[in-house]
Design an enzyme around this catalytic site. Structure first.
Site, PDB file in Angstrom:
ATOM      1  N   GLY A  10       0.841  -1.206   0.000  1.00  0.00           N
ATOM      2  CA  GLY A  10       0.000   0.000   0.000  1.00  0.00           C
ATOM      3  C   GLY A  10       0.871   1.249   0.000  1.00  0.00           C
ATOM      4  N   ARG A  71       1.056  -5.192  -5.311  1.00  0.00           N
ATOM      5  CA  ARG A  71       1.140  -6.362  -4.431  1.00  0.00           C
ATOM      6  C   ARG A  71       1.258  -7.546  -5.395  1.00  0.00           C
ATOM      7  NH1 ARG A  71      -0.518  -4.127   0.421  1.00  0.00           N
ATOM      8  NH2 ARG A  71      -2.275  -2.685   0.368  1.00  0.00           N
ATOM      9  N   ASP A 102       4.977  -4.438   6.280  1.00  0.00           N
ATOM     10  CA  ASP A 102       5.308  -5.777   6.753  1.00  0.00           C
ATOM     11  C   ASP A 102       5.573  -6.793   5.627  1.00  0.00           C
ATOM     12  OD1 ASP A 102       5.479  -7.627   8.811  1.00  0.00           O
ATOM     13  OD2 ASP A 102       3.420  -8.290   8.447  1.00  0.00           O
ATOM     14  N   THR A 124       4.299   2.601   5.620  1.00  0.00           N
ATOM     15  CA  THR A 124       2.911   2.137   5.635  1.00  0.00           C
ATOM     16  C   THR A 124       2.109   3.052   6.547  1.00  0.00           C
ATOM     17  OG1 THR A 124       1.386   0.424   6.448  1.00  0.00           O
ATOM     18  CG2 THR A 124       3.584   0.382   7.379  1.00  0.00           C
ATOM     19  N   ASP A 126      -0.196   2.123   8.311  1.00  0.00           N
ATOM     20  CA  ASP A 126      -0.758   1.322   9.418  1.00  0.00           C
ATOM     21  C   ASP A 126      -0.014   1.465  10.745  1.00  0.00           C
ATOM     22  OD1 ASP A 126      -2.485   0.447   7.483  1.00  0.00           O
ATOM     23  OD2 ASP A 126      -1.548  -1.508   7.211  1.00  0.00           O
ATOM     24  N   ASP A 128       2.103  -0.516  11.961  1.00  0.00           N
ATOM     25  CA  ASP A 128       1.913  -1.833  12.589  1.00  0.00           C
ATOM     26  C   ASP A 128       3.217  -2.609  12.775  1.00  0.00           C
ATOM     27  OD1 ASP A 128       2.316  -2.176   9.879  1.00  0.00           O
ATOM     28  OD2 ASP A 128       0.728  -3.653   9.610  1.00  0.00           O
ATOM     29  N   ARG A 170      -5.356  -2.432   9.023  1.00  0.00           N
ATOM     30  CA  ARG A 170      -5.338  -3.909   9.129  1.00  0.00           C
ATOM     31  C   ARG A 170      -5.597  -4.330  10.571  1.00  0.00           C
ATOM     32  NH1 ARG A 170      -3.593  -6.191   4.348  1.00  0.00           N
ATOM     33  NH2 ARG A 170      -2.327  -4.820   3.073  1.00  0.00           N
TER      34      ARG A 170
HETATM   35  O1  F6P Z   1      -1.526  -1.541   4.498  1.00  0.00           O
HETATM   36  C1  F6P Z   1      -2.119  -0.349   4.113  1.00  0.00           C
HETATM   37  C2  F6P Z   1      -3.594  -0.523   3.871  1.00  0.00           C
HETATM   38  O2  F6P Z   1      -4.112   0.727   3.487  1.00  0.00           O
HETATM   39  C3  F6P Z   1      -4.379  -1.125   5.033  1.00  0.00           C
HETATM   40  O3  F6P Z   1      -4.670  -0.191   6.027  1.00  0.00           O
HETATM   41  C4  F6P Z   1      -5.597  -1.634   4.315  1.00  0.00           C
HETATM   42  O4  F6P Z   1      -6.211  -2.692   5.008  1.00  0.00           O
HETATM   43  C5  F6P Z   1      -5.017  -2.140   3.021  1.00  0.00           C
HETATM   44  O5  F6P Z   1      -3.807  -1.432   2.809  1.00  0.00           O
HETATM   45  C6  F6P Z   1      -5.888  -1.956   1.805  1.00  0.00           C
HETATM   46  O6  F6P Z   1      -5.235  -2.559   0.732  1.00  0.00           O
HETATM   47  P1  F6P Z   1      -5.637  -2.388  -0.789  1.00  0.00           P
HETATM   48  O7  F6P Z   1      -4.999  -1.142  -1.309  1.00  0.00           O
HETATM   49  O8  F6P Z   1      -5.064  -3.600  -1.449  1.00  0.00           O
HETATM   50  O9  F6P Z   1      -7.127  -2.302  -0.838  1.00  0.00           O
END
Ligand code: F6P
Length: 318
Positions: A10, A71, A102, A124, A126, A128, A170
């Site tokens: 992300g 990803r 992560d 990130t 998050d 986290d 998350r």
């Molecule tokens: O890890 C960053 C994040 O924004 C999380 O907070 C969220 O759950 C996820 O990515 C969303 O991912 P995507 O962009 O694949 O929808």
């Protein structure tokens, strides 16, 4: 010496400031830098471009990532990682700097175990990761959430309602926790705290009896979706309860002062660590100090929940 840099997972505000810091520090030391576009997917597809001092001009204030991100399912496989390592060798990239969360740093660790020289930068929204006090993008995401809380509070007050505000993160409740404290949320629902919805509703009703005209409940996405909570809270309190999912606005926007500085320091220290031949590490900020911690150790560090922030927020929002 030739360095590659990529952003993965992300995106997070401040990633561009980190790319800029990597490129400018490398150029300062006469090191060649290549940008790998679209994260590990771009590595596998050989989307590799040389970067110079001008490539990173005028980006420190920009959200997103100029290198773009992805990803990659294939990179998650053993074959994918081996293919990635082979591309680095083919392009003569001696060291790879990976900016991401992560999953991205675990990818870095896997590349290191295949013999590549890597260095991680935690990026990130998050927050986290247990290894660093803060990750790039978190402060901006909290600031965005805070701005939204203020706006939602205006209308929630006018209508004497409850509003449940869902934020990202998350399994980590930090965006909800930090914006909940600074936004004066009346309650928080976080993955780190066992949810007692009866107690939360009782708290909201006590506030109402004392004359509170509205309430804000921060919900971390790791606890579920806001509409389920709205339904239950409305049923239990008999107060009209609306909900808002802040969604992707949390990932965008110009990075805050905190994030630009964090990213600039981390990008600088990443290149300096590689020059010192300290690869296989991740640059972290611990108690105000920047350190290069071995990846395996860093990824093993448990994320400590800031119970003190939760407790203070609960006391202040009675
Ligand atoms: O890890 C960053 C994040 O924004 C999380 O907070 C969220 O759950 C996820 O990515 C969303 O991912 P995507 O962009 O694949 O929808």
């Amino acid at each position: 010496m030739r360095i590659g840099v990529l952003t993965s997972g992300g995106d997070a505000p401040g990633m561009n400031a980190a790319i800029r810091a990597v490129v400018r520090t490398a150029i300062y030391h006469n090191i060649e830098v290549y940008g790998i576009q679209r994260g590990y997917s771009g590595l596998l597809e050989k989307e590799i471009v040389p970067l110079n001092v001008y490539s990173v001009a005028d980006i420190i204030q920009k959200g997103g990532t100029i290198l773009r991100t992805s990803r990659s399912d294939f990179f998650a496989t053993e074959a994918g990682k081996k293919a990635g390592a082979a591309v680095l060798e083919e392009y003569g990239i001696d060291h790879l700097i990976i900016i991401g969360g992560d999953g991205s740093l675990n990818g870095a660790l896997a590349l290191e175990q295949l013999g590549c020289s890597v260095l991680g930068i935690p990026g990130t929204i998050d927050n986290d990761l247990g290894c660093s006090d803060y990750t790039i993008g978190f402060d901006t995401a909290v600031t965005t959430a805070l701005d939204a809380i203020g706006k939602i509070r205006d209308t929630t007050y006018s209508h004497n309602r409850i509003n449940v505000i869902q934020v990202m993160g998350r399994k980590c409740g930090d965006i909800a926790l930090y914006s909940g404290l600074s936004g004066g949320a009346e309650a928080m629902i976080l993955p780190e705290v066992e949810t007692d919805l009866d107690a939360i509703c009782e708290r909201l009703l006590i506030g109402k009896d004392r004359g509170k005209l509205h309430s804000i409940v921060m919900l971390a996405e790791g606890c579920g979706d806001y509409f389920d909570y709205c339904e239950k809270i409305q049923e239990k309190t008999q107060v009209i309860t609306k909900g808002t999912n802040l969604g992707y606005i949390q990932r965008g926007g110009s990075p805050s002062n905190e994030d630009r500085n964090l990213a600039s320091f981390m990008g600088y220290h990443a290149v300096e660590a590689l020059i010192r031949k300290e690869s296989g590490r991740v640059i972290v900020k611990q108690k105000g100090e920047f350190l290069a911690v071995p990846l395996l150790e860093a990824l093993d560090m448990p994320k400590i929940f800031r119970q003190d922030i939760y407790d203070i927020a609960s006391i202040l929002s009675i």
